[in-house]
Motif scaffolding. Structure first.
Motif, PDB file in Angstrom:
ATOM      1  N   UNK A  47       0.837  -1.212   0.000  1.00  0.00           N
ATOM      2  CA  UNK A  47       0.000   0.000   0.000  1.00  0.00           C
ATOM      3  C   UNK A  47       0.868   1.257   0.000  1.00  0.00           C
ATOM      4  N   UNK A  48       0.372   2.249  -0.708  1.00  0.00           N
ATOM      5  CA  UNK A  48       1.051   3.546  -0.730  1.00  0.00           C
ATOM      6  C   UNK A  48       0.072   4.642  -0.371  1.00  0.00           C
ATOM      7  N   UNK A  49       0.592   5.678   0.239  1.00  0.00           N
ATOM      8  CA  UNK A  49      -0.178   6.893   0.438  1.00  0.00           C
ATOM      9  C   UNK A  49       0.340   7.934  -0.529  1.00  0.00           C
ATOM     10  N   UNK A  50      -0.197   9.141  -0.487  1.00  0.00           N
ATOM     11  CA  UNK A  50       0.259  10.195  -1.395  1.00  0.00           C
ATOM     12  C   UNK A  50       1.763  10.461  -1.247  1.00  0.00           C
ATOM     13  N   UNK A  51       2.325  10.196  -0.045  1.00  0.00           N
ATOM     14  CA  UNK A  51       3.753  10.483   0.164  1.00  0.00           C
ATOM     15  C   UNK A  51       4.626   9.242   0.059  1.00  0.00           C
ATOM     16  N   UNK A  52       4.056   8.132  -0.406  1.00  0.00           N
ATOM     17  CA  UNK A  52       4.898   6.951  -0.611  1.00  0.00           C
ATOM     18  C   UNK A  52       4.466   5.739   0.194  1.00  0.00           C
ATOM     19  N   UNK A  53       5.336   4.727   0.254  1.00  0.00           N
ATOM     20  CA  UNK A  53       4.993   3.429   0.847  1.00  0.00           C
ATOM     21  C   UNK A  53       4.583   3.527   2.313  1.00  0.00           C
ATOM     22  N   UNK A  54       3.634   2.690   2.706  1.00  0.00           N
ATOM     23  CA  UNK A  54       3.099   2.733   4.062  1.00  0.00           C
ATOM     24  C   UNK A  54       3.606   1.586   4.935  1.00  0.00           C
ATOM     25  N   UNK A  55       4.403   0.702   4.350  1.00  0.00           N
ATOM     26  CA  UNK A  55       4.949  -0.404   5.153  1.00  0.00           C
ATOM     27  C   UNK A  55       3.926  -1.481   5.454  1.00  0.00           C
ATOM     28  N   UNK A  56       2.881  -1.538   4.655  1.00  0.00           N
ATOM     29  CA  UNK A  56       1.843  -2.561   4.849  1.00  0.00           C
ATOM     30  C   UNK A  56       1.565  -3.208   3.501  1.00  0.00           C
ATOM     31  N   UNK A  57       1.594  -4.525   3.485  1.00  0.00           N
ATOM     32  CA  UNK A  57       1.253  -5.262   2.272  1.00  0.00           C
ATOM     33  C   UNK A  57      -0.051  -6.004   2.527  1.00  0.00           C
TER      34      UNK A  57
END
Ligand code: MLT
Ligand code: MN
Length: 309
Positions: A148-158
């Motif tokens: 998963x990504x947010x507007x500012x990049x990867x969220x560390x959750x798959x």
């Protein structure tokens, strides 16, 4: 991985606005016999601490954010800001979609769902309040790992979505059982959430526990599972409805094929009921039914509950 329960109740919440059944009454009395609960949603944050992912957008989302400091703008952040970086939808039920309408203030986040659920958003123009310039809609495949990504990049959750037995959203039912129920799967999904150090499964709606689901969740750090009804006929017996749990797409906790038995012996570190309907006696703190599930190793979700895996 941190999981925070934002809403542990099924659609309607506890108490439900027009419900005069014993359980809603006790929740209103505020004596602790039944804790009030908001509608269905959890939030997750990966180990990198970069933003939060909401799994489902509850009609109660505004209150959920107001009650959860971690989901509010940081003191040092810009004038318009939110730690909510992404929203993942597990189906198109009202209790999982309606909160999107409260996130319309031109804040960037990524909106993830299956093509099936995205089609419901497309077909209902009110969701255009989420301006595509800010809210990117991303189609999630089934049975594939997606970081998963947010507007500012990867969220560390798959996450990985998988179909579970279920049906189309209540407001999408056509009356044609063949089309409404498990037509080709995928109207309702479970989610495997992997934060790197452990796996949590979130399955707030599921009509039947089959071998595929049992195999999938084996050994997980936690299973957050559909606790809508204690018995299949509960709503009719309470006198508040005519549908069975299964007819609503929710396997009962007890009885034939019930979830307590179905998930026995799978080496699950934690099993927690979530999406609990306001007719379910496990909501009553001192009840036999509550004891039945806790004796079987299940927890009963409450709003604000946090798991760290
Ligand atoms: C459900 O979980 O069965 C639905 O949320 C029902 C509804 O749409 O009210
Ligand atoms: Mn629901």
């Amino acid at each position: 991985l941190i999981i925070r329960v934002l809403g542990s109740a099924a659609g309607g919440g506890v108490p439900q606005w027009n419900c005069n059944y014993r359980i809603s009454r006790k929740a209103r009395q505020g004596r602790g016999e039944v804790r009030p609960r908001l509608q269905s949603s959890i939030a997750a944050q990966g180990a990198n601490g970069h933003g939060w992912v909401l799994f489902n957008a509850s009609p109660d989302i505004r209150q959920q954010i107001n009650e959860t400091a971690a989901l509010q703008p940081d003191a040092g952040a810009e004038l318009r800001s939110s730690p909510i970086a992404a929203v993942v939808l597990t189906n198109a039920d009202v209790d999982h979609l309606a909160g999107l309408l409260s996130l319309r203030e031109r804040q960037a986040f990524q909106l993830y769902a299956t093509n099936r659920v995205l089609a419901v958003l497309e077909a209902n123009p009110i969701f255009r309040v989420l301006d595509p310039a800010h809210v990117r809609r991303i189609a999630l495949p089934m049975e594939e790992d997606v970081a998963l990504e947010g507007p500012a990049g990867p969220l560390g959750i798959t996450i990985r979505l998988y179909p579970v037995p279920g049906k189309v959203a209540l407001f999408m039912e056509t009356g044609d059982a063949a089309a409404d129920f498990e037509a080709d799967g995928g109207d309702t999904v479970g989610v495997r959430i992997d934060g790197g150090d452990g796996v949590v499964h979130y399955v707030p709606g599921c009509a039947r526990v089959d071998d595929a689901l049992r195999d999938r969740v084996r050994g997980a750090a936690a299973l957050l599972f559909d606790g809508t009804v204690f018995t299949d006929a509960e709503m009719a017996e309470a006198g508040v409805g005519v549908k069975t749990g299964r007819r609503m797409g929710h396997v009962p906790i007890t009885g034939d094929g019930g979830s307590v038995e179905a998930f026995e012996g799978l080496d699950l570190k934690q099993k927690i009921y979530i999406h609990i309907n306001n007719t379910n006696p496990i909501l009553e703190e001192g009840s036999q039914e509550r004891r039945r599930v806790t004796d079987a190793g299940w927890g009963v979700a409450e709003d604000g509950m946090e798991l760290t895996v």
